[in-house]
Write an enzyme that holds these catalytic residues in place. Structure first.
Site, PDB file in Angstrom:
ATOM      1  N   ASP A  57       0.796  -1.132   0.068  1.00  0.00           N
ATOM      2  CA  ASP A  57       0.021  -0.018  -0.186  1.00  0.00           C
ATOM      3  C   ASP A  57       1.002   1.138   0.055  1.00  0.00           C
ATOM      4  O   ASP A  57       1.748   1.482   1.087  1.00  0.00           O
ATOM      5  CB  ASP A  57      -0.851  -0.187   1.154  1.00  0.00           C
ATOM      6  CG  ASP A  57      -1.839   1.440   1.379  1.00  0.00           C
ATOM      7  OD1 ASP A  57      -1.678   1.991   0.514  1.00  0.00           O
ATOM      8  OD2 ASP A  57      -2.515   1.077   2.123  1.00  0.00           O
ATOM      9  N   TYR A 145      -9.470  14.312  -9.114  1.00  0.00           N
ATOM     10  CA  TYR A 145      -8.301  13.440  -9.740  1.00  0.00           C
ATOM     11  C   TYR A 145      -7.335  14.060 -10.517  1.00  0.00           C
ATOM     12  O   TYR A 145      -6.074  14.248 -10.106  1.00  0.00           O
ATOM     13  CB  TYR A 145      -9.057  12.330 -10.777  1.00  0.00           C
ATOM     14  CG  TYR A 145      -7.870  11.658 -11.488  1.00  0.00           C
ATOM     15  CD1 TYR A 145      -7.007  10.838 -10.973  1.00  0.00           C
ATOM     16  CD2 TYR A 145      -7.730  11.948 -12.890  1.00  0.00           C
ATOM     17  CE1 TYR A 145      -6.134   9.950 -12.057  1.00  0.00           C
ATOM     18  CE2 TYR A 145      -7.014  11.575 -13.932  1.00  0.00           C
ATOM     19  CZ  TYR A 145      -6.088  10.388 -13.307  1.00  0.00           C
ATOM     20  OH  TYR A 145      -5.233   9.851 -14.158  1.00  0.00           O
ATOM     21  N   LYS A 149      -3.402  15.521  -9.787  1.00  0.00           N
ATOM     22  CA  LYS A 149      -2.457  15.500 -10.798  1.00  0.00           C
ATOM     23  C   LYS A 149      -1.744  16.601 -10.851  1.00  0.00           C
ATOM     24  O   LYS A 149      -0.623  16.804 -11.051  1.00  0.00           O
ATOM     25  CB  LYS A 149      -3.067  14.837 -12.049  1.00  0.00           C
ATOM     26  CG  LYS A 149      -3.355  13.513 -12.070  1.00  0.00           C
ATOM     27  CD  LYS A 149      -2.300  12.554 -11.847  1.00  0.00           C
ATOM     28  CE  LYS A 149      -2.697  11.052 -11.765  1.00  0.00           C
ATOM     29  NZ  LYS A 149      -1.404  10.118 -11.474  1.00  0.00           N
TER      30      LYS A 149
HETATM   31  P1  NAD Z   1      -5.395   1.409 -12.840  1.00  0.00           P
HETATM   32  O1  NAD Z   1      -6.555   1.809 -11.904  1.00  0.00           O
HETATM   33  O2  NAD Z   1      -5.592   0.349 -13.878  1.00  0.00           O
HETATM   34  O3  NAD Z   1      -4.390   0.800 -11.810  1.00  0.00           O
HETATM   35  C1  NAD Z   1      -3.892   1.219 -10.774  1.00  0.00           C
HETATM   36  C2  NAD Z   1      -3.461   0.285  -9.562  1.00  0.00           C
HETATM   37  O4  NAD Z   1      -3.132   0.934  -8.765  1.00  0.00           O
HETATM   38  C3  NAD Z   1      -4.485  -0.713  -9.398  1.00  0.00           C
HETATM   39  O5  NAD Z   1      -3.642  -2.127  -9.662  1.00  0.00           O
HETATM   40  C4  NAD Z   1      -4.510  -0.664  -7.927  1.00  0.00           C
HETATM   41  O6  NAD Z   1      -4.864  -2.059  -7.234  1.00  0.00           O
HETATM   42  C5  NAD Z   1      -3.548   0.118  -7.347  1.00  0.00           C
HETATM   43  N1  NAD Z   1      -3.572   0.753  -6.277  1.00  0.00           N
HETATM   44  C6  NAD Z   1      -4.734   1.277  -5.692  1.00  0.00           C
HETATM   45  N2  NAD Z   1      -4.401   1.967  -4.556  1.00  0.00           N
HETATM   46  C7  NAD Z   1      -3.306   1.697  -4.095  1.00  0.00           C
HETATM   47  C8  NAD Z   1      -2.559   1.775  -3.099  1.00  0.00           C
HETATM   48  N3  NAD Z   1      -2.846   2.604  -2.076  1.00  0.00           N
HETATM   49  N4  NAD Z   1      -1.269   1.105  -2.903  1.00  0.00           N
HETATM   50  C9  NAD Z   1      -0.933   0.254  -3.970  1.00  0.00           C
HETATM   51  N5  NAD Z   1      -1.571   0.159  -5.147  1.00  0.00           N
HETATM   52  C10 NAD Z   1      -2.709   0.572  -5.113  1.00  0.00           C
HETATM   53  O7  NAD Z   1      -4.755   2.743 -13.212  1.00  0.00           O
HETATM   54  P2  NAD Z   1      -3.773   2.751 -14.671  1.00  0.00           P
HETATM   55  O8  NAD Z   1      -4.712   3.224 -15.763  1.00  0.00           O
HETATM   56  O9  NAD Z   1      -2.789   1.619 -14.822  1.00  0.00           O
HETATM   57  O10 NAD Z   1      -3.096   4.227 -14.387  1.00  0.00           O
HETATM   58  C11 NAD Z   1      -1.695   4.188 -13.697  1.00  0.00           C
HETATM   59  C12 NAD Z   1      -1.300   5.420 -13.669  1.00  0.00           C
HETATM   60  O11 NAD Z   1      -1.583   6.347 -14.938  1.00  0.00           O
HETATM   61  C13 NAD Z   1      -2.116   6.434 -12.597  1.00  0.00           C
HETATM   62  O12 NAD Z   1      -1.331   7.592 -12.090  1.00  0.00           O
HETATM   63  C14 NAD Z   1      -3.313   7.340 -13.524  1.00  0.00           C
HETATM   64  O13 NAD Z   1      -3.486   8.380 -12.895  1.00  0.00           O
HETATM   65  C15 NAD Z   1      -2.167   7.522 -14.775  1.00  0.00           C
HETATM   66  N6  NAD Z   1      -2.836   7.760 -15.999  1.00  0.00           N
HETATM   67  C16 NAD Z   1      -3.547   6.579 -16.750  1.00  0.00           C
HETATM   68  C17 NAD Z   1      -4.039   6.758 -17.882  1.00  0.00           C
HETATM   69  C18 NAD Z   1      -4.849   5.694 -18.648  1.00  0.00           C
HETATM   70  O14 NAD Z   1      -5.718   5.991 -19.522  1.00  0.00           O
HETATM   71  N7  NAD Z   1      -4.993   4.446 -18.132  1.00  0.00           N
HETATM   72  C19 NAD Z   1      -4.187   8.203 -18.313  1.00  0.00           C
HETATM   73  C20 NAD Z   1      -3.687   9.052 -17.830  1.00  0.00           C
HETATM   74  C21 NAD Z   1      -2.979   9.043 -16.527  1.00  0.00           C
END
Ligand code: NAD
Length: 313
Positions: A57, A145, A149
């Site tokens: 976490d 969110y 960011k």
């Molecule tokens: P996701 O929601 O698919 O994955 C996030 C992961 O973080 C999950 O596996 C979840 O279990 C884990 N998580 C949540 N709380 C946690 C905690 N307290 N400790 C440890 N792990 C924890 O998100 P993603 O799409 O893979 O995004 C990853 C990053 O990229 C994020 O910062 C997101 O803001 C950024 N992002 C993603 C997108 C997109 O389109 N996917 C776009 C812009 C930015």
């Protein structure tokens, strides 16, 4: 660590949409022994990856520090976060995980001097921005969110200029991929719509048909991430998040493209040609073909079941 020095990598939030694909690329680049995956969830979808996993976490600094120290980590891809749609349902949770997690990785980075990748998002821009956002457009996010960011970008700039932390970031647009379902973001419809089409299910898009958003194919986002992490530190002028443009389309344009492909493949000619045989065997050669088949099967490696993943009519 030099630009091409031996990398010992940790990925937080590794079980998510980006993490699972980034892990694959990092393992190919640095080898499985140099990559550690972590997430708050159990690694039930990690089966095929030959990678170390530590439950973490990111709000827990002691646990975080222990993983950094015991694995001798010199590069962290900090992906753990709560995304936009989920964040709007629980703003406090979104703030705590996104900001406390970032603060922990920054403070540990200050102490252990590892390089950090912390993604930002197009959600940093608000409704005042107009149709096109530049690198220097004002950040007036309208979701919690986006607020985390935008604040995260400022924290990255601050920790870099005041404490020398080597942190890097990209403002990812909506990422389109197929291996892992997206985790509760505004652009999830652009992935869910494909999964529904393949499963022949009805899909109701949660945005208006004329909603236009920037998107990017996952492979390109991963490539950009790895390139940014390889860039010499002195070449970087932005630490919070570089704009990362790719393509833009409306929800209706996406639907029209999928439908056009579906309509083409539903034609009887297309379907018939797909199910007709590739070749025919002379009856006199039957024994030879069967022997060849048995021989091939005996030497074939045992592989995962082939997952077609496209519409077959
Ligand atoms: P996701 O929601 O698919 O994955 C996030 C992961 O973080 C999950 O596996 C979840 O279990 C884990 N998580 C949540 N709380 C946690 C905690 N307290 N400790 C440890 N792990 C924890 O998100 P993603 O799409 O893979 O995004 C990853 C990053 O990229 C994020 O910062 C997101 O803001 C950024 N992002 C993603 C997108 C997109 O389109 N996917 C776009 C812009 C930015």
């Amino acid at each position: 660590m030099g630009e091409s020095g031996n990398r010992r990598v940790l990925v937080t939030g590794a079980l998510g949409q980006i993490g699972m694909e980034l892990l694959d690329a990092l393992i190919k680049k640095y080898g499985p022994d140099n990559v550690t995956a972590s997430d708050i969830r159990e690694p039930s979808n990690l089966g095929e990856f030959p990678v170390r996993f530590s439950k973490l976490d990111v709000q827990n600094r002691e646990q975080f520090e222990e993983i950094i120290r015991s694995n001798n980590i010199n590069e962290v891809y900090h992906l753990a976060a709560i995304l936009s749609a989920t964040g709007e349902k629980n703003p406090e949770l979104c703030w705590r995980i996104n900001m406390d997690g970032l603060m922990n990785v920054l403070e540990l980075g200050r102490r252990y001097r590892f390089r950090i990748f912390a993604p930002s998002s197009i959600a940093v821009f608000g409704p005042d921005i107009g149709p096109v956002a530049s690198q220097d457009s004002p950040l007036n996010p309208s979701t919690i969110y986006g607020v985390t960011k935008a604040a995260g970008e400022m924290m990255a700039e601050y920790y870099h200029s005041n404490h020398g932390v080597d942190i890097r970031g990209l403002r990812y647009p909506g990422l389109i991929s197929w291996k892992v379902m997206p985790g509760g973001g505004t652009t999830d419809y652009a992935v869910e719509i494909f999964h529904s089409a393949i499963a022949s299910k009805k899909y109701s898009c949660f945005v208006r048909e004329d909603t236009k958003l920037p998107m990017m194919y996952m492979d390109d986002a991963i490539e950009a991430t790895l390139q940014l992490m390889d860039a010499p530190s002195e070449n970087l002028s932005v630490r919070g998040g570089y704009n990362l443009p790719s393509l833009t389309f409306t929800a209706k344009e996406l639907y029209d493209k999928i439908k056009a492909r579906y309509d083409k493949q539903i034609s009887p000619y297309y379907a018939a040609s797909r199910i007709w045989t590739d070749a025919i065997i002379n009856p006199l050669d039957t024994r030879t073909w069967i022997s060849m088949g048995i021989e091939a099967a005996n030497h074939a490696p045992i592989e995962k079941p082939f997952n077609l993943g496209v519409i077959q009519v």
